[in-house]
Every structure is written in structure tokens, then in C-alpha cells.
Design a protein around this motif. Structure first.
Motif, short mmCIF file in Angstrom:
data_model
loop_
_atom_site.label_atom_id
_atom_site.label_comp_id
_atom_site.label_asym_id
_atom_site.label_seq_id
_atom_site.Cartn_x
_atom_site.Cartn_y
_atom_site.Cartn_z
N MET A 24 5.35 140.13 9.21
CA MET A 24 4.50 140.79 8.22
C MET A 24 5.18 142.06 7.74
N LEU A 25 5.23 142.23 6.43
CA LEU A 25 5.77 143.44 5.83
C LEU A 25 4.65 144.12 5.05
N PRO A 26 4.67 145.45 4.97
CA PRO A 26 3.56 146.14 4.31
C PRO A 26 3.42 145.82 2.83
N LEU A 27 4.53 145.68 2.13
CA LEU A 27 4.47 145.43 0.69
C LEU A 27 5.21 144.14 0.37
N PRO A 28 4.56 143.22 -0.36
CA PRO A 28 5.23 141.96 -0.71
C PRO A 28 6.38 142.21 -1.68
N ARG A 29 7.40 141.39 -1.56
CA ARG A 29 8.58 141.46 -2.44
C ARG A 29 9.19 142.86 -2.48
N SER A 30 9.20 143.53 -1.35
CA SER A 30 9.77 144.87 -1.27
C SER A 30 10.72 144.93 -0.10
N GLY A 55 6.60 152.79 -7.17
CA GLY A 55 5.94 151.51 -6.89
C GLY A 55 5.57 151.39 -5.42
N TRP A 56 6.47 151.83 -4.54
CA TRP A 56 6.17 151.82 -3.11
C TRP A 56 4.97 152.72 -2.81
N PHE A 57 4.92 153.87 -3.46
CA PHE A 57 3.82 154.81 -3.25
C PHE A 57 2.50 154.18 -3.67
N LYS A 58 2.48 153.52 -4.82
CA LYS A 58 1.25 152.88 -5.29
C LYS A 58 0.81 151.81 -4.31
N GLY A 59 1.74 150.98 -3.86
CA GLY A 59 1.41 149.93 -2.91
C GLY A 59 0.92 150.48 -1.58
N SER A 60 1.57 151.54 -1.10
CA SER A 60 1.16 152.17 0.17
C SER A 60 -0.22 152.79 0.03
N SER A 61 -0.48 153.41 -1.10
CA SER A 61 -1.80 154.02 -1.33
C SER A 61 -2.88 152.95 -1.35
N ASP A 62 -2.58 151.81 -1.95
CA ASP A 62 -3.56 150.71 -1.96
C ASP A 62 -3.86 150.23 -0.54
N VAL A 102 19.35 119.90 12.31
CA VAL A 102 20.68 120.41 11.97
C VAL A 102 20.51 121.69 11.15
N LYS A 103 21.26 122.70 11.52
CA LYS A 103 21.21 123.96 10.78
C LYS A 103 21.94 123.78 9.45
N ILE A 104 21.28 124.15 8.33
CA ILE A 104 21.89 123.96 7.01
C ILE A 104 22.13 125.29 6.29
N GLY A 105 21.75 126.37 6.88
CA GLY A 105 21.93 127.68 6.23
C GLY A 105 21.00 128.69 6.87
N GLU A 106 20.84 129.80 6.18
CA GLU A 106 19.95 130.82 6.70
C GLU A 106 19.47 131.73 5.57
N GLU A 107 18.30 132.28 5.75
CA GLU A 107 17.74 133.25 4.82
C GLU A 107 17.96 134.63 5.46
N ILE A 108 18.49 135.56 4.69
CA ILE A 108 18.72 136.91 5.19
C ILE A 108 17.85 137.87 4.39
N THR A 109 17.03 138.63 5.08
CA THR A 109 16.18 139.64 4.47
C THR A 109 16.62 141.01 4.97
N GLU A 110 16.90 141.90 4.05
CA GLU A 110 17.31 143.26 4.42
C GLU A 110 16.19 144.22 4.08
N ILE A 111 15.80 145.02 5.07
CA ILE A 111 14.70 145.96 4.91
C ILE A 111 15.20 147.36 5.24
N LEU A 112 14.97 148.30 4.34
CA LEU A 112 15.39 149.68 4.55
C LEU A 112 14.37 150.37 5.43
N GLU A 113 14.82 150.88 6.56
CA GLU A 113 13.96 151.55 7.54
C GLU A 113 14.41 152.99 7.73
#
Length: 189
Positions: free
Chosen positions: A65-71, A113-120, A13-24
Motif C-alpha cells: 500500500m502506498l499513500p498516493l496512487p501513481r506517485s 500535487g503530493w500536498f493536495k493528495g496528502s491533505s485529502d 517460469v520467471k518472465i520478467g519483473e516490475e520495478i517500482t522506485e519510491i522516493l523516501e
């Protein structure tokens, strides 16, 4: 984009949903990629045998898979920021003004922060490129001066960036060792 979990049938039974928004980013356009992952729970009127087979009571589709966690930055936006900075010589503050004119306001601290993560993420590629260049029999090395902000003196100081080039393979990388031009930099390199 809707991602359903595997193994869903009439017992769930469906009880809800998780929505993730990613800026592209597409050339000339910023958009939000919305990923919807419905959550399901096993019906309570199923047999004990069905319940024992199911190791989880609630299941949800796997997030891609996303390049940066929690982003919320997508790979296309991260690539655009780096290309703008290094290929088009546009500092982040100028890129953020352009984004703001498009109606998207992003804090500078977030982009840093995105720049640091991308550089890593790119660090492994840098080390592999360095290996390939240094394995060749013929390389050229030269240092170039670059201004680097000295926070203690509150002004730009003259530093050196080393360029190492494999002539035969037409590959190169940059090496920075605290802005030094000393002989030890080349010997270590």
C-alpha cells in the motif's frame, strides 16, 4: 526489496519483473526504495488440470500500500514535506532548494500535487478532531487575522482564521470560512 507472489513452485517460469522506485526520506537523507516484483507464467507443458486451477496465466507479487496512487513519493517523504511546512514554517520552494542541494530535483508542481493528495488523506482526521472538540461542554473560540493572497488584486488581503479549543481535553482545531469574521461563521460552527 523483493516481493515474490504467493503459490510459486516449479511449474512457474520467471518472465520478467516490475520495478517500482519510491522516493523516501530519513533525517538528513533522501533515498530511493526499490521494490522488485518478479513476474511468473505457468509452464506450457503442465497438464490441463493444472491450467484449469490457475485462473491467471501470469502472476506477480502485490505492491505494498502506498499513500498516493501513481506517485513515487513514499510516506516518509510526504510526512517530511508536511512537517517542514507546518512545524518548521518552511515553504515548499525552500524545501525544494534543500533537496536540490542534496542532488534531488523535484518540480514544484509535483510537490503541490503530493500536498493536495496528502491533505485529502488527512481530511478524515480533521473531521474526527472537530467532532471531539465540539462534543465537549466547554470550548473557547477566537479569530486571528492572517494575510491571504488575493489573486484578483495581486496582493495580500486580511482574512480570519478561527481557533476552536476544548479546554478540558486540551484539543484544538482551526476553521477557515473564506476568511470571514462574520457572525454567521460562529453560528454555523
Amino acid at each position: 526489496e523483493i516481493i515474490e507472489p504467493d503459490g510459486i513452485d516449479e511449474r512457474w517460469v520467471k518472465i520478467g519483473e516490475e520495478i517500482t522506485e519510491i522516493l523516501e526520506h530519513k533525517p538528513g537523507e533522501l533515498f530511493v526504495r526499490k521494490i522488485i516484483r518478479p513476474k511468473y507464467v505457468l509452464k506450457t507443458d503442465t497438464t490441463e488440470e493444472d491450467t484449469e486451477k490457475s485462473t491467471e496465466k501470469i502472476i506477480i507479487g502485490a505492491l505494498p500500500m502506498l499513500p498516493l496512487p501513481r506517485s513515487n513519493a513514499g510516506p516518509s517523504l510526504l510526512a517530511e514535506l508536511l512537517i517542514g511546512k507546518y512545524m518548521h514554517h518552511m515553504p515548499f520552494h525552500r524545501q525544494l532548494v534543500i533537496f536540490k542541494q542534496s542532488g534531488v530535483s523535484i518540480p514544484a508542481s509535483t510537490v503541490n500535487g503530493w500536498f493536495k493528495g496528502s491533505s485529502d488523506l488527512l481530511r478524515a482526521l480533521y473531521h474526527r478532531l472537530r467532532e471531539l472538540v465540539m462534543e465537549t461542554d466547554y470550548i473557547q473560540v477566537d479569530e486571528s487575522s492572517v494575510p491571504v493572497i488575493d489573486n484578483k488584486k495581486q496582493r495580500a488581503a486580511k482574512s480570519y482564521l478561527w481557533v476552536v479549543r476544548s479546554v478540558m481535553d486540551n484539543l484544538m482545531f482551526f476553521h477557515y470560512d473564506q476568511g470571514s469574521r462574520a457572525q454567521r461563521v460562529v453560528i454555523d460552527l
